[in-house]
Write a protein that holds these residues in place. Structure first.
Motif, short mmCIF file in Angstrom:
data_model
loop_
_atom_site.label_atom_id
_atom_site.label_comp_id
_atom_site.label_asym_id
_atom_site.label_seq_id
_atom_site.Cartn_x
_atom_site.Cartn_y
_atom_site.Cartn_z
N GLN A 188 13.39 -9.72 -2.14
CA GLN A 188 14.07 -9.38 -0.89
C GLN A 188 14.93 -10.55 -0.44
O GLN A 188 14.63 -11.70 -0.73
CB GLN A 188 13.05 -9.04 0.21
N ARG A 241 5.06 -8.15 7.31
CA ARG A 241 4.69 -7.81 5.93
C ARG A 241 5.84 -8.09 4.97
O ARG A 241 5.62 -8.58 3.87
CB ARG A 241 4.29 -6.34 5.84
N LEU A 242 7.04 -7.74 5.36
CA LEU A 242 8.17 -7.87 4.44
C LEU A 242 8.62 -9.31 4.24
O LEU A 242 9.05 -9.68 3.15
CB LEU A 242 9.35 -7.03 4.92
N ARG A 280 3.91 -8.83 1.24
CA ARG A 280 4.83 -7.85 0.66
C ARG A 280 4.32 -7.36 -0.69
O ARG A 280 4.34 -6.16 -0.97
CB ARG A 280 6.23 -8.47 0.52
N TYR A 317 1.36 -5.07 -0.11
CA TYR A 317 1.85 -3.80 0.44
C TYR A 317 2.44 -2.93 -0.67
O TYR A 317 2.16 -1.73 -0.74
CB TYR A 317 2.89 -4.10 1.52
#
Length: 177
Positions: free
Chosen positions: A19, A64-65, A71, A74
């Motif tokens: 990300q 979370r991200l 991440r 998740y």
């Protein structure tokens, strides 16, 4: 926006480990502006409660991200593989031996240079574990293997915290003398 959306859907980013931190930060600010309860001050208590729920949901997703460990966990769970770290502590023998060696090195580290050396080694292992998570999740799409890597990363993170605590103790002791 849908409260049932995945964190990735909510943020409009691909459901993958890799990300762009800056894009996540920018999207978080944008979403927070859209859902901020103050924007709904004249809309009544019900609208403000919904806005507050959205604000909480956005913050949880962002936490979370933006955190690679959270991440990865998740993503594993989204793919049907629970991390279950409390009950599943099985690790490869080599990893356990490494943990024991690190623990021993931490116990023996009596000065800052020794602690710095250990910290560098642990941070390198952390980076390698994160790279392995990226490969397992984004390239191989192997959530089961990634879950084991996430559990290993949890051990590494916890140990890194122990090193930080030792640095803090050394600093406190140095100031107290």
């Amino acid at each position: 926006m849908n409260l049932q959306s995945s964190d990735f859907e909510l943020f409009g980013v691909p459901a993958q480990f890799a990300q762009d931190s800056a894009a996540l930060d920018a999207r978080w600010k944008e979403l927070q502006r859209e859902a901020h309860p103050d924007r709904f001050a004249s809309s009544g208590a019900a609208a403000q409660r919904v806005a507050m729920q959205w604000s909480v949901r956005i913050n949880e997703a962002y936490q979370r991200l933006k955190n690679p460990l959270k991440r990865a966990a998740y993503l594993c769970e989204m793919n049907g593989v629970q991390i279950d770290a409390e009950n599943n502590t099985a690790m490869p023998g080599a990893f356990l031996m490494q943990q024991m060696a690190w623990r021993e090195a931490l116990d023996e580290a009596d000065d800052e240079p020794a602690l710095d050396t250990l910290n560098s080694e642990v941070q390198q292992a952390r980076q390698q574990a994160l790279a392995r998570c990226a490969e397992l999740l984004d390239v191989r799409h192997d959530a089961a293997a990634a879950a084991q890597q996430v559990r290993a990363l949890m051990f590494i993170e916890r140990f890194a915290s122990d090193i930080e605590a030792r640095f803090d103790r050394m600093d406190t002791e140095a100031r107290g003398q």
